[in-house]
Write an enzyme that holds these catalytic residues in place. Structure first.
Site, short mmCIF file in Angstrom:
data_model
loop_
_atom_site.label_atom_id
_atom_site.label_comp_id
_atom_site.label_asym_id
_atom_site.label_seq_id
_atom_site.Cartn_x
_atom_site.Cartn_y
_atom_site.Cartn_z
N SER A 50 0.40 95.25 26.51
CA SER A 50 0.87 95.21 27.89
C SER A 50 2.15 94.39 28.02
CB SER A 50 -0.23 94.62 28.79
OG SER A 50 0.14 94.69 30.15
N HIS A 83 2.43 80.67 34.91
CA HIS A 83 2.16 81.05 33.53
C HIS A 83 2.23 79.84 32.60
CE1 HIS A 83 1.86 85.30 34.17
NE2 HIS A 83 3.10 85.45 34.58
N CYS A 124 -2.14 89.40 31.59
CA CYS A 124 -3.58 89.26 31.34
C CYS A 124 -4.42 89.46 32.60
CB CYS A 124 -3.87 87.88 30.74
SG CYS A 124 -3.40 87.73 29.00
#
Length: 386
Positions: free
Chosen positions: A218, A186, A123
């Site tokens: 992605s 994360h 992201c």
């Protein structure tokens, strides 16, 4: 020539910063272990010196037994990189990070000035790493000799998820990192210890998110490249179904985003919430916002002298992706995961999902997004329909 760890002042924390895990576990054995380490080879000490004693190996094995016992009780889903992931407190995690999560809770001591970069996978972490490092160190390095020229963005400051360990038995203390110390993770907000997330803690978070449709594309590309070659590849359609059901490493996506969004609304001085799309649209504006939040605002002289634009250019996708280190170098995340730096750079664009999703697929993700974010005040990735 690539910069070595010993030649880079910022990376000195990698050397001689360890605590023996045997001592840690002996002094403070936890009865609520949440870690996991299935792989247990015959261990040796750092640099292969002084082989680990039988007692240490015994403690290590007993820890693994506790860990494996816990993991056996958790719901299991299909992993995107490895064979499986496990549902812990509402979030899917690969087994390799459970031990890191335990160690962060038990032994990581945040400093009041620490700044953590947090994001769901794929992201904007790579871009933000570069921007944060370049901003924090703009008085230490000239643009021309910034370590980013010789070290990938994932090498300029540590990931807690993977680099909390020096080896199987030693925990990094990070004492030699300059202040403010920069870290990346994360992990979802709700999984982190209150020593990092409580309103009484003065350390800060920078969170970046993006349109979930682009995040899906992605992530699928990235995980496909690093997925074990011994496993059957995950097709895009399968990844799409798993993503929509929330089953992917560190997911569900929407709950991950909401956790940090709600925390940012409650404590805006503690969490800066950024959108990848806004950064692509007005990078200089967002960079100045980032610097202000980090406590390192650009001076009038710096702005007039073009420093903001220089950092934006240095950290741009086009620039970073063309550095030799990001074409040929690798990044290690623990002993098991080695990622080629070029895999962190694909397109760096907004809206690439249009090349993959049908209208039905798009509408389904948009519907999930609208439902999950309802009444939160957060608008994210909804497609404007004619």
């Amino acid at each position: 020539m690539a910069m070595t760890i010993k030649e880079a002042p910022y990376f000195e924390f990698f050397l001689h910063q360890s605590i023996n895990l045997l001592q840690l576990y002996s002094e403070n054995m936890s009865t609520d272990l949440i870690s996991n380490q299935n792989i247990c080879s015959h261990p040796t000490a750092i640099n292969g010196e002084n082989p680990i004693s039988d007692q240490q190996e015994h403690v290590h094995n007993k820890l693994n037994e506790k860990v494996n016992g816990l993991v056996a009780t958790l719901p299991e889903g299909k992993g995107w990189r490895g064979p499986e992931i496990f549902l812990h407190k509402g979030f899917w995690l690969p087994q390799t990070v459970f031990k890191s999560l335990l160690t962060i809770h038990e032994y990581f001591h945040p400093n009041p000035t620490d700044i953590f970069l947090a994001a769901f996978m794929k992201c904007g972490t790579t871009w933000l790493r570069a921007l944060m490092f370049a901003t924090a160190n703009r008085h230490r390095y000239k643009i021309s000799d910034n370590p980013l020229h010789q070290t990938g963005p994932h090498g300029v400051f540590p990931s807690l998820d993977a680099q909390i360990f020096l080896d199987q038995y030693s925990v990094r203390k990070f004492d030699n990192l300059p202040s403010p110390r920069l870290f990346a993770t994360h992990f979802a907000h709700d999984l982190l210890p209150t020593s990092m997330t409580s309103s009484s803690s003065t350390c800060k978070f920078v969170y970046v998110c993006r349109d979930p449709k682009d995040a899906l594309i992605s992530k699928w590309h990235f995980m496909s490249k690093i997925r074990s070659k011994e496993l059957t590849p995950i097709s895009f359609n399968e990844a799409y179904e798993l993503f929509c059901n929330g089953v992917s490493e560190y997911g569900p996506f929407w709950e991950h985003v909401l956790g940090y969004w709600k925390a940012s609304q409650e404590s805006p001085e503690k969490i800066l919430f950024l959108k990848y799309e806004d950064m692509k649209k007005e990078p200089s504006v967002e960079l100045k916002k980032l610097a202000e939040f980090m406590g390192m605002p650009f001076t009038t002289e710096e702005e007039e002298g073009g420093v903001v634009e220089e950092i934006v250019k240095l950290c741009s996708f086009e620039n970073l992706s063309n550095f030799e280190v990001n074409k040929d170098g690798v990044q290690m995340f623990g002993a098991e995961v080695v990622v080629e730096n070029r895999n962190f750079f694909r397109k760096g664009k907004v809206g690439d999902w249009e090349n993959y999703l049908t209208e039905e697929m798009r509408d389904r993700i948009d519907s999930i997004t609208e439902t999950r974010l309802k009444d939160s005040g957060l608008a994210l990735g909804l497609t404007q329909k004619a």
